[in-house]
Design a protein around this motif. Structure first.
Motif, short mmCIF file in Angstrom:
data_model
loop_
_atom_site.label_atom_id
_atom_site.label_comp_id
_atom_site.label_asym_id
_atom_site.label_seq_id
_atom_site.Cartn_x
_atom_site.Cartn_y
_atom_site.Cartn_z
N UNK A 230 1.02 12.45 21.74
CA UNK A 230 1.80 12.19 20.55
C UNK A 230 0.91 11.66 19.43
N UNK A 231 1.30 11.93 18.19
CA UNK A 231 0.60 11.38 17.03
C UNK A 231 1.57 11.28 15.87
N UNK A 232 1.29 10.36 14.96
CA UNK A 232 2.11 10.21 13.76
C UNK A 232 1.22 9.82 12.59
N UNK A 233 1.67 10.19 11.39
CA UNK A 233 0.93 9.82 10.18
C UNK A 233 1.86 9.71 9.00
N UNK A 234 1.45 8.91 8.01
CA UNK A 234 2.26 8.68 6.81
C UNK A 234 1.34 8.54 5.61
N UNK A 235 1.78 9.06 4.44
CA UNK A 235 0.98 8.97 3.22
C UNK A 235 1.90 8.75 2.03
N UNK A 236 1.48 7.90 1.10
CA UNK A 236 2.36 7.57 -0.03
C UNK A 236 1.59 7.10 -1.26
N UNK A 237 2.27 7.17 -2.40
CA UNK A 237 1.77 6.58 -3.62
C UNK A 237 2.40 5.23 -3.87
N UNK A 238 3.30 4.82 -2.97
CA UNK A 238 3.92 3.50 -3.09
C UNK A 238 5.17 3.49 -3.95
N UNK A 239 5.31 2.44 -4.70
CA UNK A 239 6.52 2.20 -5.48
C UNK A 239 6.19 2.21 -6.98
N UNK A 240 6.97 2.94 -7.77
CA UNK A 240 6.75 2.98 -9.21
C UNK A 240 6.74 1.57 -9.80
N UNK A 241 5.75 1.33 -10.67
CA UNK A 241 5.60 0.06 -11.38
C UNK A 241 5.12 -1.08 -10.47
N UNK A 242 4.62 -0.75 -9.28
CA UNK A 242 4.10 -1.80 -8.41
C UNK A 242 2.91 -2.49 -9.09
N UNK A 243 2.71 -3.73 -8.72
CA UNK A 243 1.64 -4.50 -9.35
C UNK A 243 1.00 -5.46 -8.35
N UNK A 244 -0.03 -6.13 -8.81
CA UNK A 244 -0.71 -7.16 -8.01
C UNK A 244 -1.31 -6.62 -6.72
N UNK A 245 -1.64 -5.33 -6.70
CA UNK A 245 -2.21 -4.75 -5.49
C UNK A 245 -1.22 -4.61 -4.37
N UNK A 246 0.06 -4.44 -4.71
CA UNK A 246 1.11 -4.33 -3.69
C UNK A 246 0.81 -3.22 -2.68
N UNK A 247 1.03 -3.51 -1.42
CA UNK A 247 0.89 -2.54 -0.35
C UNK A 247 2.20 -2.51 0.43
N UNK A 248 2.73 -1.31 0.66
CA UNK A 248 3.98 -1.17 1.39
C UNK A 248 3.77 -0.96 2.87
N UNK A 249 4.74 -0.33 3.50
CA UNK A 249 4.69 -0.17 4.95
C UNK A 249 3.84 1.00 5.42
N UNK A 250 3.62 1.99 4.55
CA UNK A 250 3.00 3.24 4.99
C UNK A 250 1.66 3.08 5.70
N UNK A 251 0.77 2.17 5.25
CA UNK A 251 -0.49 2.02 5.97
C UNK A 251 -0.46 0.97 7.08
N UNK A 252 0.70 0.36 7.28
CA UNK A 252 0.81 -0.70 8.28
C UNK A 252 1.20 -0.11 9.64
N UNK A 253 0.28 -0.20 10.59
CA UNK A 253 0.57 0.30 11.93
C UNK A 253 1.67 -0.56 12.55
N UNK A 254 2.73 0.10 13.02
CA UNK A 254 3.87 -0.61 13.57
C UNK A 254 5.03 -0.68 12.61
N UNK A 255 4.76 -0.56 11.33
CA UNK A 255 5.82 -0.57 10.32
C UNK A 255 6.06 0.84 9.79
N UNK A 256 5.00 1.43 9.22
CA UNK A 256 5.13 2.77 8.66
C UNK A 256 4.77 3.88 9.63
N UNK A 257 3.92 3.57 10.58
CA UNK A 257 3.43 4.57 11.53
C UNK A 257 3.23 3.94 12.91
N UNK A 258 3.63 4.67 13.94
CA UNK A 258 3.33 4.22 15.29
C UNK A 258 3.41 5.41 16.24
N UNK A 259 2.54 5.41 17.26
CA UNK A 259 2.56 6.47 18.28
C UNK A 259 2.08 5.92 19.61
#
Length: 352
Positions: A230-259
């Motif tokens: 099994x394998x999983x992957x996720x890719x995103x540009x995040x959230x419009x108007x994000x600031x302060x270096x905000x990072x969402x769930x997509x690169x977080x293993x266990x939140x945005x992706x898990x296998x």
């Protein structure tokens, strides 16, 4: 002595039958109906309503979803790995301006495009991720390279950009990511900010409904190959108007992706802050592993109950070790598609 051996054998047989009886019916059925391979993708979840979608736009989404999933399907059909299928499938969606990933990424408050991505190998539990990159054409390729060519799991910002250059990944000018549609979305939200928010309450806009709903298009894929990996992957540009270096769930293993080969592969999309708090992708796997429930039951519990009760919105696509595929979301729609070993294709956009 013979009687003693006989009694031991009977006891062992009884214990084995007793343990097997603990398996839910769903798992027994899935074992009997195991798919040779499977692949499922998403292109983001949100307030996606048919009345707001032109026929031309709907056709464009369906065409690109089909193009993407067929790339991964052909890799799996020819005996390729689930990791390669996930990566190459996501590449197609990253190269399309329709989705909030790669070429179609949304804009930050500063007018830049910052990309996040992750990938995970269910066989080894190895993973790679990147956050806040600005010049890497295909962020999922960077995530795969971090996994394969570095001792780390996640790289971010300028360091991730530098690593990508050193590894020979395709680098583009930041202007490559500019799309008129995404830029107009940023301008609209900034105008709303000027009109509706007090000077001292600027941070509240980060959680404004317009921004939350503008996070359409995060892309992801989960796959099972012929070798049972099994394998999983996720890719995103995040959230419009994000600031302060905000990072969402997509690169977080266990939140945005898990296998995990023992359970399932999951890719998430939605309001990232809530997916991080709920550890959505891993939680689905954990329910399967520790409570011995089916993928469908686990996904429903996490999305419709846990995530919803927290106030989060979004969804997941997932496939388990038997090839069973699930798309679960609590929004009005989610761009999605599936293909099984028989070549049967299914594409969806709205909540049917």
């Amino acid at each position: 002595m013979k009687k003693l051996v006989y009694l031991v054998l009977v006891l062992l047989a009884f214990t084995s039958c007793k343990n097997e009886s603990k398996l839910p019916v769903e798992h027994v059925q899935q074992q009997k109906e195991k798919q040779e391979f499977s692949i499922i993708i998403h292109g983001g979840a949100g307030t996606i309503l048919k009345e707001n979608m032109s026929a031309e736009k709907e056709a464009a989404y369906k065409t690109t979803l089909e193009e993407a999933i067929r790339v991964g399907y052909n890799i799996l059909k020819n005996g390729g790995s689930s990791l390669d299928a996930v990566q190459k499938t996501i590449n197609v969606m990253e190269d399309s301006p329709l989705f909030n990933a790669g070429k179609g990424a949304v804009f930050t408050n500063a007018g830049t495009n910052e990309h996040d991505a992750s990938i995970m190998d269910g066989k080894t539990l190895n993973a790679g991720a990147s956050a806040g990159t600005t010049i890497v054409k295909n962020p999922i390729n960077l995530a795969r390279t971090v996994m394969d060519q570095s001792p780390h799991v996640m790289l971010s910002g300028n360091g991730a950009n530098t690593f990508a250059k050193e590894q020979g990944l395709q680098i583009v000018d930041p202007d490559y990511f500019y799309t008129e549609r995404r830029h107009k979305s940023l301008e609209k939200i900034k105008e709303t900010e000027k009109l509706e928010l007090d000077h001292d309450d600027k941070t509240a806009l980060f959680y404004d409904a317009d921004i939350k709903n503008s996070k359409f298009g995060t892309v992801g894929c989960a796959a099972l190959d012929k070798n049972g990996n099994l394998a999983a992957g996720t890719s995103t540009g995040g959230m419009t108007n994000k600031r302060w270096g905000r990072v969402g769930d997509s690169p977080i293993i266990g939140a945005g992706t898990y296998a995990n080969n023992n359970t399932c592969a999951v890719s998430s999309t939605g309001w990232g802050e809530y997916f991080i708090r709920a550890m959505v992708a891993y939680d689905i796997s954990a329910l399967m592993e520790y409570k011995n429930v089916s993928l469908q039951e686990a996904a429903k519990e996490v999305i419709q109950n846990k995530l919803t009760n927290l106030g989060g919105t979004g969804g997941i696509v997932a496939v388990d070790k038997y090839g069973t595929m699930v798309a679960e979301f609590n929004t009005a729609g989610m761009y999605r598609a599936t293909m099984n070993a028989k070549g049967e294709l299914s594409i969806g956009i709205y909540k049917d």
